[in-house]
Design an enzyme around this catalytic site. Sequence first.
Site, PDB file in Angstrom:
ATOM      1  N   GLY A 262      -6.942  -7.474   0.299  1.00  0.00           N
ATOM      2  CA  GLY A 262      -7.118  -8.306   1.480  1.00  0.00           C
ATOM      3  C   GLY A 262      -6.571  -9.704   1.281  1.00  0.00           C
ATOM      4  O   GLY A 262      -5.463  -9.895   0.762  1.00  0.00           O
TER       5      GLY A 262
ATOM      6  N   LYS B 161     -17.006 -15.369   5.309  1.00  0.00           N
ATOM      7  CA  LYS B 161     -18.364 -14.918   5.658  1.00  0.00           C
ATOM      8  C   LYS B 161     -19.246 -14.695   4.433  1.00  0.00           C
ATOM      9  O   LYS B 161     -18.958 -13.857   3.590  1.00  0.00           O
ATOM     10  CB  LYS B 161     -18.282 -13.637   6.484  1.00  0.00           C
ATOM     11  CG  LYS B 161     -17.833 -13.896   7.918  1.00  0.00           C
ATOM     12  CD  LYS B 161     -17.652 -12.614   8.689  1.00  0.00           C
ATOM     13  CE  LYS B 161     -18.997 -11.977   9.045  1.00  0.00           C
ATOM     14  NZ  LYS B 161     -18.812 -10.654   9.679  1.00  0.00           N
TER      15      LYS B 161
ATOM     16  N   ARG C 139       0.825  -1.211   0.000  1.00  0.00           N
ATOM     17  CA  ARG C 139       0.000   0.000   0.000  1.00  0.00           C
ATOM     18  C   ARG C 139       0.862   1.265   0.000  1.00  0.00           C
ATOM     19  O   ARG C 139       0.459   2.286  -0.548  1.00  0.00           O
ATOM     20  CB  ARG C 139      -0.940  -0.005   1.201  1.00  0.00           C
ATOM     21  CG  ARG C 139      -2.157  -0.876   0.964  1.00  0.00           C
ATOM     22  CD  ARG C 139      -3.081  -0.882   2.164  1.00  0.00           C
ATOM     23  NE  ARG C 139      -4.411  -1.343   1.810  1.00  0.00           N
ATOM     24  CZ  ARG C 139      -5.383  -1.549   2.689  1.00  0.00           C
ATOM     25  NH1 ARG C 139      -5.175  -1.318   3.969  1.00  0.00           N
ATOM     26  NH2 ARG C 139      -6.570  -1.957   2.295  1.00  0.00           N
TER      27      ARG C 139
ATOM     28  N   GLY D 249     -12.397  -4.321   1.277  1.00  0.00           N
ATOM     29  CA  GLY D 249     -13.787  -3.863   1.418  1.00  0.00           C
ATOM     30  C   GLY D 249     -14.186  -2.919   0.292  1.00  0.00           C
ATOM     31  O   GLY D 249     -15.307  -2.968  -0.212  1.00  0.00           O
TER      32      GLY D 249
HETATM   33  C1  3PG Z   1      -8.829  -1.787   5.159  1.00  0.00           C
HETATM   34  O1  3PG Z   1      -7.708  -2.292   5.238  1.00  0.00           O
HETATM   35  O2  3PG Z   1      -9.864  -2.469   5.116  1.00  0.00           O
HETATM   36  C2  3PG Z   1      -8.922  -0.299   5.053  1.00  0.00           C
HETATM   37  O3  3PG Z   1      -7.703   0.293   5.345  1.00  0.00           O
HETATM   38  C3  3PG Z   1     -10.017   0.236   5.928  1.00  0.00           C
HETATM   39  O4  3PG Z   1      -9.776  -0.127   7.264  1.00  0.00           O
HETATM   40  P1  3PG Z   1     -11.001  -0.529   8.188  1.00  0.00           P
HETATM   41  O5  3PG Z   1     -11.601  -1.789   7.639  1.00  0.00           O
HETATM   42  O6  3PG Z   1     -10.420  -0.702   9.571  1.00  0.00           O
HETATM   43  O7  3PG Z   1     -11.986   0.609   8.136  1.00  0.00           O
END
Ligand code: 3PG
Length: 371
Positions: free
Chosen positions: A327, A172, A19, A350
């Site tokens: 992720g 999930k 990132r 997300g």
């Molecule tokens: C993430 O890694 O999902 C983003 O940086 C947002 O973080 P958060 O899910 O804690 O809001």
Amino acid sequence: MRVDFNVPIKDGVITDDRRIRMALPSINSVLNRGGTLTLMSHLGRPSGDGFEEAFSLSPVAKRLGELLGKEVICSDEDTTSEIVLIENLRFSDGEKNGDAAFAKNLAEKGDIYCNDAFGTAHRNHASMVAVPEAMAGKPRVAGLLLAKELKYLDEAITTAKKPFVAVLGGAKVSDKMGAIENLLGKVDTILIGGAMAYTFLSSSGEQIGSSLLEQNRIEDALRIIAAADESPTSLLFPTDHVCAKEIKEGSEIQTVVGSIPDGWMGLDIGPETSDRYAEVVRNAKTIVWNGPMGVFEMYPFDAGTRIIAEAIATATDAGATSIVGGGDSAAAIASFSLDSKMTHISTGGGASLQMLEGNAFFSVSKLDDSV
Ligand code: 3PG
Ligand code: MG
């Protein structure tokens, strides 16, 4: 400049700096034109009651400094250095609450607002929404990473070459239902893997043993299966499973076709499913992938995810476009050293999922550019 420097840190050491590296084009673009830069980010989920060492952005400032070959100061007070990284925005609960006074204080630090935090685009926090609001009248722009991510993910969905295949996994089912519903009718095939498959299988009357089940999502699962039946999209589920009694390296395993016996849980798609899915993926021209097929961090439950990742790499080599959500799927790709084989690996988990759900970002609507 709002960036997403929410990177994994273990014992003070950054274990994946992707990132940070992905934000370099925007950062260099400012510095190369003689600008001074105030960077802001969150890291993890601190309490919001003030400084906590474990969530300090200091290691990130150090790493960014190494990458730039310049000093990066981590401070809330410094107003003279070329590059300042403000401490973790979430040390104040004003960030999450979108507090106007908190935002005003940040807004006063810059002449231009740049949002390059794609990974945080789905959060309507102060630095994402209230700060650009407070900077009305000044330029408010999308950074290069944000623009690139929006372009790839948007084009992947709206102008996809067919066959268009979505691979959705992860633990999930509740996280992925919106994406499945939005993709019905848009993609040719949706391949379901990961523990989320078991709520679907259970809803159809399959025996799933002690596999992960979201009981309160059974009705949603049935509704989605019915909607898929009515749509041109094929929604496919695993037919065999690699099972164990506990999630532990070295625990006894068995591959089960169909019903999973009591006391056993499905932890990866089985070889039959892997072959069937890989074949679909290899024939695709566009692939979006979000969520692993099993517990990829642990041998031998990594096999399904690896076979699918390799099939995506093969398809991409043959000219397909492959977009991997951030992720866990990005971590899986990295652990198989297939990063360079994908067309685009998102820095957002997300956020990329929200794009698969077909939802626009409120934070992005605050920018002047039409990105
Ligand atoms: C993430 O890694 O999902 C983003 O940086 C947002 O973080 P958060 O899910 O804690 O809001
Ligand atoms: Mg998150």
